[in-house]
Design an enzyme around this catalytic site. Structure first.
Site, PDB file in Angstrom:
ATOM      1  N   GLN A  99       0.821  -1.216   0.000  1.00 15.16           N
ATOM      2  CA  GLN A  99       0.000   0.000   0.000  1.00 15.16           C
ATOM      3  C   GLN A  99       0.848   1.255   0.000  1.00 15.16           C
ATOM      4  O   GLN A  99       2.046   1.235   0.272  1.00 15.16           O
ATOM      5  CB  GLN A  99      -0.923   0.007   1.219  1.00 15.16           C
ATOM      6  CG  GLN A  99      -0.204  -0.047   2.542  1.00 15.16           C
ATOM      7  CD  GLN A  99      -1.165  -0.206   3.713  1.00 15.16           C
ATOM      8  OE1 GLN A  99      -1.441   0.758   4.413  1.00 15.16           O
ATOM      9  NE2 GLN A  99      -1.656  -1.432   3.919  1.00 15.16           N
ATOM     10  N   HIS A 101       0.096   5.850   0.631  1.00 15.86           N
ATOM     11  CA  HIS A 101      -0.847   6.873   1.088  1.00 15.86           C
ATOM     12  C   HIS A 101      -0.621   8.157   0.293  1.00 15.86           C
ATOM     13  O   HIS A 101       0.509   8.469  -0.099  1.00 15.86           O
ATOM     14  CB  HIS A 101      -0.663   7.136   2.581  1.00 15.86           C
ATOM     15  CG  HIS A 101      -0.675   5.894   3.401  1.00 15.86           C
ATOM     16  ND1 HIS A 101      -1.770   5.052   3.463  1.00 15.86           N
ATOM     17  CD2 HIS A 101       0.271   5.305   4.173  1.00 15.86           C
ATOM     18  CE1 HIS A 101      -1.498   4.026   4.249  1.00 15.86           C
ATOM     19  NE2 HIS A 101      -0.263   4.154   4.682  1.00 15.86           N
ATOM     20  N   GLU A 136       3.298   8.273   8.343  1.00 12.18           N
ATOM     21  CA  GLU A 136       3.277   7.411   9.521  1.00 12.18           C
ATOM     22  C   GLU A 136       4.682   6.992   9.932  1.00 12.18           C
ATOM     23  O   GLU A 136       5.612   6.989   9.126  1.00 12.18           O
ATOM     24  CB  GLU A 136       2.407   6.174   9.280  1.00 12.18           C
ATOM     25  CG  GLU A 136       2.867   5.277   8.161  1.00 12.18           C
ATOM     26  CD  GLU A 136       1.820   4.215   7.802  1.00 12.18           C
ATOM     27  OE1 GLU A 136       0.616   4.536   7.789  1.00 12.18           O
ATOM     28  OE2 GLU A 136       2.234   3.080   7.511  1.00 12.18           O
ATOM     29  N   HIS A 266       4.759   0.273   0.562  1.00 16.34           N
ATOM     30  CA  HIS A 266       5.268  -0.514   1.686  1.00 16.34           C
ATOM     31  C   HIS A 266       4.298  -1.628   2.053  1.00 16.34           C
ATOM     32  O   HIS A 266       3.117  -1.604   1.689  1.00 16.34           O
ATOM     33  CB  HIS A 266       5.514   0.378   2.909  1.00 16.34           C
ATOM     34  CG  HIS A 266       4.280   1.048   3.436  1.00 16.34           C
ATOM     35  ND1 HIS A 266       3.758   2.189   2.873  1.00 16.34           N
ATOM     36  CD2 HIS A 266       3.447   0.734   4.468  1.00 16.34           C
ATOM     37  CE1 HIS A 266       2.671   2.563   3.531  1.00 16.34           C
ATOM     38  NE2 HIS A 266       2.455   1.691   4.499  1.00 16.34           N
ATOM     39  N   ARG A 285      -4.105   0.497  -2.344  1.00 15.53           N
ATOM     40  CA  ARG A 285      -3.469  -0.818  -2.280  1.00 15.53           C
ATOM     41  C   ARG A 285      -2.953  -1.251  -3.646  1.00 15.53           C
ATOM     42  O   ARG A 285      -3.535  -0.944  -4.679  1.00 15.53           O
ATOM     43  CB  ARG A 285      -4.456  -1.851  -1.725  1.00 15.53           C
ATOM     44  CG  ARG A 285      -4.883  -1.530  -0.291  1.00 15.53           C
ATOM     45  CD  ARG A 285      -5.925  -2.502   0.237  1.00 15.53           C
ATOM     46  NE  ARG A 285      -6.242  -2.193   1.629  1.00 15.53           N
ATOM     47  CZ  ARG A 285      -7.172  -1.319   2.001  1.00 15.53           C
ATOM     48  NH1 ARG A 285      -7.883  -0.698   1.077  1.00 15.53           N
ATOM     49  NH2 ARG A 285      -7.389  -1.080   3.269  1.00 15.53           N
TER      50      ARG A 285
END
EC number: 5.3.1.8
Length: 411
Positions: A99, A101, A136, A266, A285
């Site tokens: 996935q 972001h 993140e 990642h 994804r």
């Protein structure tokens, strides 16, 4: 100040022991427990507990009841009436999906576009469930393995050559002839759009070549080969198995971390970690999952710039008992604190006087949090909510050893 009970998310890839052990519950748990959420996300909020340990209301409700006291005007002015981050314990026994972001601009545009198209926010085919980005940090609590970021193409050429598979020669030529981000984009795009009939032959052939290479011993890519075989067994016709050959295969020891910015492809493979992210649910994804995959949208957000593990590692500084992980993300800063109730190896107390909403998630032992003439105690598997309006606090070990993770907004 409030003691928080986290929300357990029972995804299939989760562990039956890690989160239950942290919470002091019997193992194995009845179902896989993948994540323990400490935050105020609309999809799941931590619960504020009373003095008897009973839930009184959710953290999201607590914040919305008095946003200025909970968040402070500085946070509200920058991020609106929302806690900017989400803090989790993540426990993976199996690989998560491949996935990435979006950036803030991509998320805002994609959210508006899907709204205009009339796609429900909770629809399975929805890509953008909110208009925010999702940088993140994952901080290892146990040995932790991941795929993250596109590897130096020269190393990928070496790996593909070691596999010595004629069926890979056309793809090897693509990256060998253009060993840069453009070559990576071309090869990844080719692999992720291969027809299923081609994947049905190519993925097993790559797996067989990996088995033969591993059996011969002496490969410089042992970890990559093991991951390829594990993913191939679980997803025998998935282009994500091929994509794993392009990514850094990373091993973290406890205390080591990764920072994943927008566009970083990642997949977390195995281990227990603390994860903190901007408070968003936007995931695009690329494989290793039965969930919705939108290839054109994924390709729009991916960053194909090669990176090393060192470039993905947050800056680390130590201030007394606090180990601080610094990143460019404006929504959060994460730190790890070890306290020693005996005072022999680590300090037994630490004081926090910084404003802004904070969460202290306890993963071992117990802590007492004292402020304004009040003391609350949180045990392993619980957390403490500190609102912006709360007084300065002193945190003390309430057991021989205590470990907690501190999330705050880097004001």
């Amino acid at each position: 100040m409030r003691v928080l009970a986290g929300l357990v998310r029972p995804y299939a890839w989760g562990s039956r022991t890690a989160i239950a052990t942290i919470r002091g519950l019997p193992t194995p748990s009845a179902h896989p427990e993948a994540e323990l959420w400490f935050g105020a996300h609309p999809a799941g909020q931590a619960q504020c507990l009373d003095a008897q340990g009973h839930p009184v209301r959710g953290l999201l409700d607590e914040i919305e009841a008095d946003p200025a006291a909970a968040l402070g005007t500085t946070v509200i002015d920058e991020f609106g009436v929302r806690l900017p981050y989400l803090l989790k314990v993540l426990a993976a026994d199996e690989a998560l999906s491949l996935q990435a972001h979006p950036s803030s601009e991509q998320a805002a545009e994609g959210f508006a576009r899907e709204d205009a198209a009339g796609i429900r926010v909770d629809a399975p085919e929805r890509n953008y469930r909110d208009p925010w980005h999702k940088p993140e940090v994952v901080l290892a609590m146990t040995p932790f393995d991941a795929l993250a970021g596109f590897r130096d193409p020269a190393r990928t050429v070496e790996l593909l050559r070691e596999l010595s598979l004629p069926a890979l020669d056309p793809y090897l030529g693509m990256i060998a002839g253009q060993p840069d981000s453009a070559g990576l984009r071309a090869l990844f795009t080719t692999w992720i759009t291969l027809p299923e009939a081609v994947l049905a032959d190519l993925v097993p052939a790559v797996i067989d070549a990996a088995v033969a290479l591993a059996a011969g011993g002496g490969s410089q890519f042992d970890a990559e080969l093991r991951t390829l075989l594990e993913l191939g067994e679980a997803y025998p016709r998935d282009p994500g198995v091929l994509a794993s050959l392009l990514l850094n295969r990373i091993h973290l020891e406890p205390g080591e971390a990764l920072y994943l910015a927008a566009g970083n492809l990642h997949a977390y493979l195995q281990g227990t970690a603390i994860e903190i992210m901007a408070n968003s649910d936007n995931v695009l994804r690329g494989g290793l999952t039965p969930k919705h995959i939108d290839v054109p949208e994924l390709l729009r957000v991916l960053d194909f710039t090669p990176v090393s593990q060192a470039e993905l590692s947050p800056a680390v500084s130590v201030l007394g008992a606090e180990r601080i992980y610094t990143t460019p993300a404006p929504e959060f800063r994460l730190s790890r604190v070890e306290l020693d109730g005996t005072g022999m190896h680590h300090p037994s107390t630490i004081s926090f006087d910084m404003p802004g909403p904070q969460i202290l998630a306890v993963t071992a032992g117990r802590i007492d949090v004292r402020g304004g003439g009040e003391t609350i105690t949180a045990a392993s598997g619980q957390a403490v909510w500190l609102a912006d309006a709360d007084p300065d606090v002193i945190v003390a070990a309430a057991s021989s050893k205590a470990t907690f993770y501190r999330a705050r907004v880097p004001l």
